[in-house]
Every structure is written in C-alpha cells, then in structure tokens.
Write an enzyme that holds these catalytic residues in place. Structure first.
Site, PDB file in Angstrom:
ATOM      1  N   LYS A   5       6.392 -25.756 -43.037  1.00  0.00           N
ATOM      2  CA  LYS A   5       6.749 -25.158 -41.628  1.00  0.00           C
ATOM      3  C   LYS A   5       6.488 -26.338 -40.796  1.00  0.00           C
ATOM      4  O   LYS A   5       5.495 -27.068 -40.850  1.00  0.00           O
ATOM      5  CB  LYS A   5       6.016 -23.934 -41.629  1.00  0.00           C
ATOM      6  CG  LYS A   5       6.689 -23.074 -40.289  1.00  0.00           C
ATOM      7  CD  LYS A   5       7.941 -22.197 -40.969  1.00  0.00           C
ATOM      8  CE  LYS A   5       8.682 -21.590 -39.912  1.00  0.00           C
ATOM      9  NZ  LYS A   5       9.534 -20.643 -40.441  1.00  0.00           N
ATOM     10  N   ASN A  43      18.306 -14.940 -33.010  1.00  0.00           N
ATOM     11  CA  ASN A  43      19.055 -14.889 -34.307  1.00  0.00           C
ATOM     12  C   ASN A  43      19.060 -13.938 -35.431  1.00  0.00           C
ATOM     13  O   ASN A  43      20.046 -13.548 -35.702  1.00  0.00           O
ATOM     14  CB  ASN A  43      18.672 -16.471 -34.878  1.00  0.00           C
ATOM     15  CG  ASN A  43      19.524 -16.650 -36.118  1.00  0.00           C
ATOM     16  OD1 ASN A  43      19.309 -16.445 -37.266  1.00  0.00           O
ATOM     17  ND2 ASN A  43      20.647 -17.270 -36.010  1.00  0.00           N
ATOM     18  N   GLN A  74       6.014 -19.135 -46.633  1.00  0.00           N
ATOM     19  CA  GLN A  74       7.224 -19.873 -46.998  1.00  0.00           C
ATOM     20  C   GLN A  74       7.252 -20.043 -48.537  1.00  0.00           C
ATOM     21  O   GLN A  74       8.339 -20.278 -49.151  1.00  0.00           O
ATOM     22  CB  GLN A  74       7.506 -21.227 -46.052  1.00  0.00           C
ATOM     23  CG  GLN A  74       9.167 -21.755 -46.055  1.00  0.00           C
ATOM     24  CD  GLN A  74      10.028 -20.707 -45.350  1.00  0.00           C
ATOM     25  OE1 GLN A  74       9.834 -20.584 -44.128  1.00  0.00           O
ATOM     26  NE2 GLN A  74      11.007 -20.614 -45.376  1.00  0.00           N
ATOM     27  N   ASP A 115      13.847 -21.822 -36.322  1.00  0.00           N
ATOM     28  CA  ASP A 115      12.859 -20.501 -36.553  1.00  0.00           C
ATOM     29  C   ASP A 115      13.052 -20.456 -34.894  1.00  0.00           C
ATOM     30  O   ASP A 115      14.056 -20.648 -34.271  1.00  0.00           O
ATOM     31  CB  ASP A 115      11.512 -20.883 -36.944  1.00  0.00           C
ATOM     32  CG  ASP A 115      10.708 -19.888 -37.141  1.00  0.00           C
ATOM     33  OD1 ASP A 115      10.958 -18.970 -38.175  1.00  0.00           O
ATOM     34  OD2 ASP A 115       9.708 -19.323 -36.357  1.00  0.00           O
ATOM     35  N   LYS A 165       8.246 -16.956 -50.383  1.00  0.00           N
ATOM     36  CA  LYS A 165       9.554 -16.685 -49.964  1.00  0.00           C
ATOM     37  C   LYS A 165      10.347 -17.682 -50.641  1.00  0.00           C
ATOM     38  O   LYS A 165      11.502 -17.066 -51.460  1.00  0.00           O
ATOM     39  CB  LYS A 165       9.795 -16.631 -48.533  1.00  0.00           C
ATOM     40  CG  LYS A 165      10.983 -16.241 -47.959  1.00  0.00           C
ATOM     41  CD  LYS A 165      11.205 -16.870 -46.547  1.00  0.00           C
ATOM     42  CE  LYS A 165      10.184 -16.295 -45.562  1.00  0.00           C
ATOM     43  NZ  LYS A 165      10.579 -16.458 -44.271  1.00  0.00           N
ATOM     44  N   THR A 200      20.182 -14.699 -42.101  1.00  0.00           N
ATOM     45  CA  THR A 200      18.904 -14.003 -42.198  1.00  0.00           C
ATOM     46  C   THR A 200      19.145 -12.707 -41.818  1.00  0.00           C
ATOM     47  O   THR A 200      18.405 -11.732 -42.569  1.00  0.00           O
ATOM     48  CB  THR A 200      17.699 -14.523 -41.141  1.00  0.00           C
ATOM     49  OG1 THR A 200      17.680 -16.067 -41.248  1.00  0.00           O
ATOM     50  CG2 THR A 200      16.445 -14.030 -41.312  1.00  0.00           C
TER      51      THR A 200
HETATM   52  P1  NDP Z   1      14.881 -16.703 -31.931  1.00  0.00           P
HETATM   53  O1  NDP Z   1      14.253 -17.825 -30.996  1.00  0.00           O
HETATM   54  O2  NDP Z   1      16.019 -16.838 -32.117  1.00  0.00           O
HETATM   55  O3  NDP Z   1      14.349 -15.103 -31.283  1.00  0.00           O
HETATM   56  C1  NDP Z   1      13.161 -14.749 -31.186  1.00  0.00           C
HETATM   57  C2  NDP Z   1      13.305 -13.332 -30.223  1.00  0.00           C
HETATM   58  O4  NDP Z   1      12.054 -12.709 -30.474  1.00  0.00           O
HETATM   59  C3  NDP Z   1      13.429 -13.522 -29.087  1.00  0.00           C
HETATM   60  O5  NDP Z   1      14.360 -12.655 -28.468  1.00  0.00           O
HETATM   61  C4  NDP Z   1      12.396 -13.541 -28.477  1.00  0.00           C
HETATM   62  O6  NDP Z   1      12.100 -13.273 -26.956  1.00  0.00           O
HETATM   63  C5  NDP Z   1      11.477 -12.691 -28.948  1.00  0.00           C
HETATM   64  N1  NDP Z   1      10.034 -13.229 -29.335  1.00  0.00           N
HETATM   65  C6  NDP Z   1       9.745 -14.513 -29.652  1.00  0.00           C
HETATM   66  N2  NDP Z   1       8.444 -14.333 -29.812  1.00  0.00           N
HETATM   67  C7  NDP Z   1       7.942 -13.444 -28.965  1.00  0.00           C
HETATM   68  C8  NDP Z   1       6.754 -12.824 -28.591  1.00  0.00           C
HETATM   69  N3  NDP Z   1       5.436 -13.728 -28.690  1.00  0.00           N
HETATM   70  N4  NDP Z   1       6.473 -11.531 -27.838  1.00  0.00           N
HETATM   71  C9  NDP Z   1       7.725 -10.926 -27.703  1.00  0.00           C
HETATM   72  N5  NDP Z   1       9.056 -11.173 -28.280  1.00  0.00           N
HETATM   73  C10 NDP Z   1       8.965 -12.498 -28.689  1.00  0.00           C
HETATM   74  O7  NDP Z   1      14.037 -16.637 -33.201  1.00  0.00           O
HETATM   75  P2  NDP Z   1      14.514 -16.010 -34.805  1.00  0.00           P
HETATM   76  O8  NDP Z   1      15.353 -14.897 -34.478  1.00  0.00           O
HETATM   77  O9  NDP Z   1      15.166 -17.088 -35.600  1.00  0.00           O
HETATM   78  O10 NDP Z   1      13.130 -15.423 -35.293  1.00  0.00           O
HETATM   79  C11 NDP Z   1      12.815 -14.102 -35.310  1.00  0.00           C
HETATM   80  C12 NDP Z   1      11.572 -14.050 -36.442  1.00  0.00           C
HETATM   81  O11 NDP Z   1      12.321 -14.185 -37.547  1.00  0.00           O
HETATM   82  C13 NDP Z   1      10.516 -14.920 -36.358  1.00  0.00           C
HETATM   83  O12 NDP Z   1       9.470 -14.404 -36.906  1.00  0.00           O
HETATM   84  C14 NDP Z   1      10.955 -15.986 -37.389  1.00  0.00           C
HETATM   85  O13 NDP Z   1       9.889 -16.700 -38.038  1.00  0.00           O
HETATM   86  C15 NDP Z   1      11.679 -15.235 -38.549  1.00  0.00           C
HETATM   87  N6  NDP Z   1      12.825 -15.648 -39.428  1.00  0.00           N
HETATM   88  C16 NDP Z   1      13.546 -16.861 -38.900  1.00  0.00           C
HETATM   89  C17 NDP Z   1      14.524 -17.047 -39.665  1.00  0.00           C
HETATM   90  C18 NDP Z   1      15.747 -17.641 -39.166  1.00  0.00           C
HETATM   91  O14 NDP Z   1      16.700 -18.101 -40.121  1.00  0.00           O
HETATM   92  N7  NDP Z   1      16.148 -17.949 -38.074  1.00  0.00           N
HETATM   93  C19 NDP Z   1      14.518 -16.777 -41.101  1.00  0.00           C
HETATM   94  C20 NDP Z   1      13.187 -15.753 -41.674  1.00  0.00           C
HETATM   95  C21 NDP Z   1      12.341 -15.379 -40.664  1.00  0.00           C
HETATM   96  P3  NDP Z   1      12.887 -14.265 -25.857  1.00  0.00           P
HETATM   97  O15 NDP Z   1      14.153 -14.261 -25.909  1.00  0.00           O
HETATM   98  O16 NDP Z   1      12.249 -13.820 -24.677  1.00  0.00           O
HETATM   99  O17 NDP Z   1      12.203 -15.638 -26.190  1.00  0.00           O
HETATM  100  O1  2IT Z   2      11.186 -18.332 -41.834  1.00  0.00           O
HETATM  101  C1  2IT Z   2      12.275 -18.810 -42.599  1.00  0.00           C
HETATM  102  O2  2IT Z   2      12.432 -18.690 -43.702  1.00  0.00           O
HETATM  103  C2  2IT Z   2      12.993 -19.772 -41.578  1.00  0.00           C
HETATM  104  N1  2IT Z   2      12.582 -20.011 -40.374  1.00  0.00           N
HETATM  105  C3  2IT Z   2      14.439 -20.345 -42.248  1.00  0.00           C
HETATM  106  C4  2IT Z   2      13.885 -21.455 -42.964  1.00  0.00           C
HETATM  107  C5  2IT Z   2      15.106 -22.342 -43.446  1.00  0.00           C
HETATM  108  O3  2IT Z   2      14.526 -23.588 -43.982  1.00  0.00           O
HETATM  109  O4  2IT Z   2      16.210 -22.140 -43.454  1.00  0.00           O
END
Ligand code: NDP
Ligand code: 2IT
Length: 453
Positions: free
Chosen positions: A128, A242, A113, A168, A116, A211
């Site tokens: 984080k 998300n 982070q 997250d 980034k 994102t």
């Molecule tokens: P969510 O919780 O909204 O979604 C995560 C998804 O990934 C779900 O479908 C989940 O499955 C699946 N998942 C999570 N862990 C595992 C695992 N160990 N094995 C298989 N599937 C898994 O999270 P986000 O979409 O917010 O985050 C996804 C990724 O993006 C992460 O790496 C996060 O750090 C990164 N990220 C997120 C940001 C944000 O703004 N939200 C910003 C930048 C990066 P299930 O539905 O079954 O739980």
């Molecule tokens: O990994 C990431 O950049 C996030 N989960 C979003 C962090 C934030 O402060 O919006």
C-alpha cells in the site's frame, strides 16, 4: 509457550518498534487472534517464526514530495510505499491521497492487503502507499503536478513484475493517468505498472466498477447461504466515492433499494432510492459536495456532519436491512452497531477497509448480524486489477461481460473459501476467521517454502 502468549509477544514488539501506529495494531490484533485454531493445529508456523516475520514489511519507503501550487509556491508532502509481502506474487495494492495518511495507516492497509490478495486465489503480494496530500480544493493542474512529483521518486521502486500500485481514497482514473504519464516519461516504458488505467491505454473493462460490484456479489452469496436474498432489501451505504457508487449501482440490479450515501461533510437520505446518475455527476465528474445532490432532489434529506447523532455516523441511524460501510476505516462504531441491531439490520458487508471497530464487530456478531469482512467483501477491486495485469501482459482485451463474469466467480470462490475454512476450523459461518486463516495459510506456507528470505 501458548499460542496466545506468542501473539501477545508479537503485539508487544510491534508497539515497541512502531510507536503510535494505532490502526496497524488494530489490524494485526484482529488477524493474529483469529489464527489461533490454525496455529494450535500446526506448530510449523511457530517454528518458522512466521507471526513475527509476517507483521514486518519487507520494505518501507518514505520520501519527500515537493510540488508547486497554482500560486507558484512550493509545497511539501510525504510519500509512502510499504511493500509488505511478496511471498505469492509482485507487490500489489492501492495509493491513498488523504490528509490523514501516515505510516500507521499505510501499514494497516498494506497488512490487510496481504491476506485479501491471497484470498483472491491470484498471484499477488501485498502493498500500500500514498500521501498526506489533500486533493480537496486543488485544481486539475495542481493534482497533475503533485502526481508527477510523487512518481518522480516512486518509479524507482515499482514495475510490472515488481510492484503495481492502483487507486484508493483520493486516487481515481485522473490520478492514475497523471502517475502513468510520468512513469512512462521517466522510464521510457509503456507497461502494466499501474492498474485502474483508462480503457483507451491499457485499462481493464469493469475495473472501475469492480470493488462495488464485488461487494454486492459477496453480500448476495452470504444471504443465499441463509436462504435470503437482496430483493426488496433497504440498504444503507456510506461513502460517495468509487466503492459506494458502484455498490449502489449493483444493488439496483439485484432489486435492492439503496437509500443513503455520505461524504466527509454530510449524509443523503433518499427514501425512494439514491439517484445514481446525479451521484455520479456530482462525485465522479464534478468532485462536488453531496449538498449539491439535495439541491437537485427536493424529496431527499441532507444531514450535515454537525447534525449527526452524538457519537454516531448518520448513515447507521437509518433503518435498514443491510449496511454497506464503504467510506473509510473505523466509520462504524459500537454506538452505530447498537442502532443497526435495534433497527433490525441482518447483514453488515464491508466495502471499505476495516470500517467497523472491534467493539462494533463483537456487538454485531453477538446479536447474530451476518458479517462480510472487508478483506473478503471488497477484494473484487484488487482481483480485477490482477485481471488488468493479466490482459496487459498478454496484450489482450476482455469485454465488460467477460471480466464481470470472472469477477463474480472470484467473489464466489472467496466466499466459499472463507466459509469452508471457518467450518474446517470449528467456527462455521464466522467469515472473519475463515478469511483470515485461508488468506494467511497460503502466504505463510509460501514463505516457508522460500526459506528465510
Ligand atoms: P474515494 O476517494 O473514491 O471515496 C471515498 C469516500 O469516502 C468519499 O465519499 C469521501 O468523502 C468519504 N471519506 C473518505 N474519508 C473519509 C473520512 N475520514 N470521513 C468521512 N468520509 C470519508 O475512495 P474509494 O471509494 O476508492 O474507497 C473507499 C473505501 O474502500 C476505502 O476504505 C478504501 O480503502 C476501500 N477500498 C477501495 C478499493 C478501490 O478499488 N477503490 C478497493 C478495496 C477497498 P469526500 O467525497 O468528502 O472526500
Ligand atoms: O484496498 C484495495 O484493495 C484497493 N485499494 C485496490 C488495490 C488494487 O491494487 O487494485
């Protein structure tokens, strides 16, 4: 001592002082080795001992979270906030609720982070946090009580100009709402202490989408550089949260065809394209398994986890032009990379944080697959969080279109910064090195300016 020897020493020290933090070592290893051209060119980073300083968090907070479940039983989880670096602004970064959370995971995410956030060009430091709490199968009331219990400790360490958490994995609008309510009750302050808030009470338009949208903008900028575009491209997306949902939504706007999504239990392959409205209902509103998607659409395939090819993730065995790993860390390994290359994939764009293993990245790059590293490609989320902070501080509200235009411009700047930096340091087109060097330089220079604090 050569730069490489210095790096080895830093890595050795980290392993000694922080045993067992595998994902953290992986993240540090990748960043430090990619800095070699910069470190060789300018010795001030060595003189100021920056590598050692930047790999140790400024503060690590670990605390007990007791909460009561629906049966009246007291449950205990661990809460974390790693305030990694505040050289360029208040700590900023998400909270993750997932049973796999431990200190090593939070440190890897916090370390990523820093760079980034720096790359966004905005004034935000790196942090984080989260918990090993598993939201799966919990009632709404249980989630609320857990969030309140977590905030009962976390509120002491955060604030709108100090540390601003967001979502997250496992933390979305619902959790941010409960966390904010408790912060307000404990402090009496209605302030921009969290981002990802609902629009009615201080959230920013386009933060929810940012994102995923940003990831697609980034992919488009990469392709344009090589006189290609997204039109008609078959895209494999992993995840169903998300990031994945809004990646899929934006891909359609660019004329691409997203054919997969996945959750922790299985993968959907829908050849004619994922139905975004069904996906949102199942995942955003009802928090159900993707299996339900296959009950709604009988022309798609649902492949449960137990049927994945040995050692591979089902999504990456799907023939595609572009891959968007958007679920979690290390979800795309060497075997997956081989399948992607064999199927003619031209770009891997990381929506998740560190989704590709080092071996996978090496193989993809060797085979001329274009690569958008997570800390650049998924930076649109945190960048829009900063836009939310900015709106909160000035008590203003920007429209969806205004924020979207800013987001796209930020993603363009990130791409250009990473690309130009790669060119400057003799590795044109290597966006991993470009992003790491550019992100690092701004933070390290600021640390030097501010002295040995
Ligand atoms: P969510 O919780 O909204 O979604 C995560 C998804 O990934 C779900 O479908 C989940 O499955 C699946 N998942 C999570 N862990 C595992 C695992 N160990 N094995 C298989 N599937 C898994 O999270 P986000 O979409 O917010 O985050 C996804 C990724 O993006 C992460 O790496 C996060 O750090 C990164 N990220 C997120 C940001 C944000 O703004 N939200 C910003 C930048 C990066 P299930 O539905 O079954 O739980
Ligand atoms: O990994 C990431 O950049 C996030 N989960 C979003 C962090 C934030 O402060 O919006």
């Amino acid at each position: 001592m050569s730069v490489e020897t210095d790096i080895k020493k830093v890595l050795r020290n980290i392993k000694k002082s922080s045993p067992g933090q595998t994902e953290f070592y992986q993240a540090v290893h990748e960043v430090l080795y990619s800095l070699i051209p910069l470190l060789e060119e300018d010795t001030k980073y060595k003189i100021q001992n920056i590598l050692e300083r930047i790999t140790v968090p400024e503060r690590t907070i670990i605390f007990r979270v007791n909460w009561t479940d629906d049966k009246g039983q007291i449950q205990t989880n661990l809460g974390y906030r790693v305030q990694f670096n505040s050289a360029i602004g208040p700590y900023k970064g998400g909270l993750r609720f997932h049973p796999s959370v431990n200190l090593g995971i939070i440190k890897f995410l916090g370390f990523e982070q820093i760079f980034k956030n720096s790359l966004t060009g905005l004034q935000i430091g790196g942090a984080k946090g989260g918990s090993n709490f598993d939201p799966k199968g919990k009632s709404d009331n249980e989630i609320m009580r857990f969030c309140q219990a977590l905030m009962s400790e976390l509120y002491k360490h955060i604030g709108e100009t100090k540390d601003v958490p967001a979502g997250d994995i496992g933390v979305g609008a619902r959790e941010i709402g409960y966390l904010f309510g408790q912060y307000k009750k404990l402090t009496g302050k209605f302030e921009g202490v969290l981002t990802g808030k609902a629009i009615n009470w201080g959230g920013s338009n386009t933060r929810k989408e940012a994102t995923g949208y940003g990831s697609v903008y980034f992919a488009d900028f990469i392709l344009n550089k090589y006189n290609k575009d997204l039109q008609g491209k078959i895209c494999a997306v992993s995840g169903a949260g998300n990031v994945a949902i809004y990646t899929i939504e934006k891909l359609y706007e660019f004329g691409a065809i997203p054919v997969t999504c996945s959750d922790s239990q299985g993968t959907i392959y829908h050849k004619k394209g994922i139905d975004i409205s069904t996906l949102k209902t199942i995942k955003e509103i009802n928090h159900q398994s993707l299996e339900v998607y296959a009950q709604v659409h009988n022309d798609c395939q649902y492949i449960p986890l137990s049927h994945y090819p040995e050692g591979c993730h089902q999504v990456w065995s799907t023939p595609c032009d572009i891959a968007f790993p958007s679920a979690t860390q290390n979800e795309l390994n060497l075997e997956d990379a081989k399948l992607l290359v064999a199927n003619g994939c031209m770009l891997v764009n990381e929506g998740a944080n560190m989704p590709s293993t080092p071996e996978a990245i090496e193989y993809l790059v060797e085979h001329n697959v274009l690569f958008g590293p997570g800390k650049a490609a998924n930076a649109g989320g945190v960048a829009t969080s900063q836009l939310e902070m900015s709106q909160n501080a000035s008590m203003s509200r920007w429209s969806f279109e205004e924020v979207d235009i800013k987001l796209r411009q930020i993603m363009r700047n990130i791409f250009e910064t990473a690309y130009e930096t790669s060119k400057e340091f003799g590795c044109e087109g290597d966006l991993i090195s470009g992003a790491n060097i550019a992100g690092f330089k701004k933070v390290a220079d600021s640390m030097i300016d501010q002295g040995s604090v």
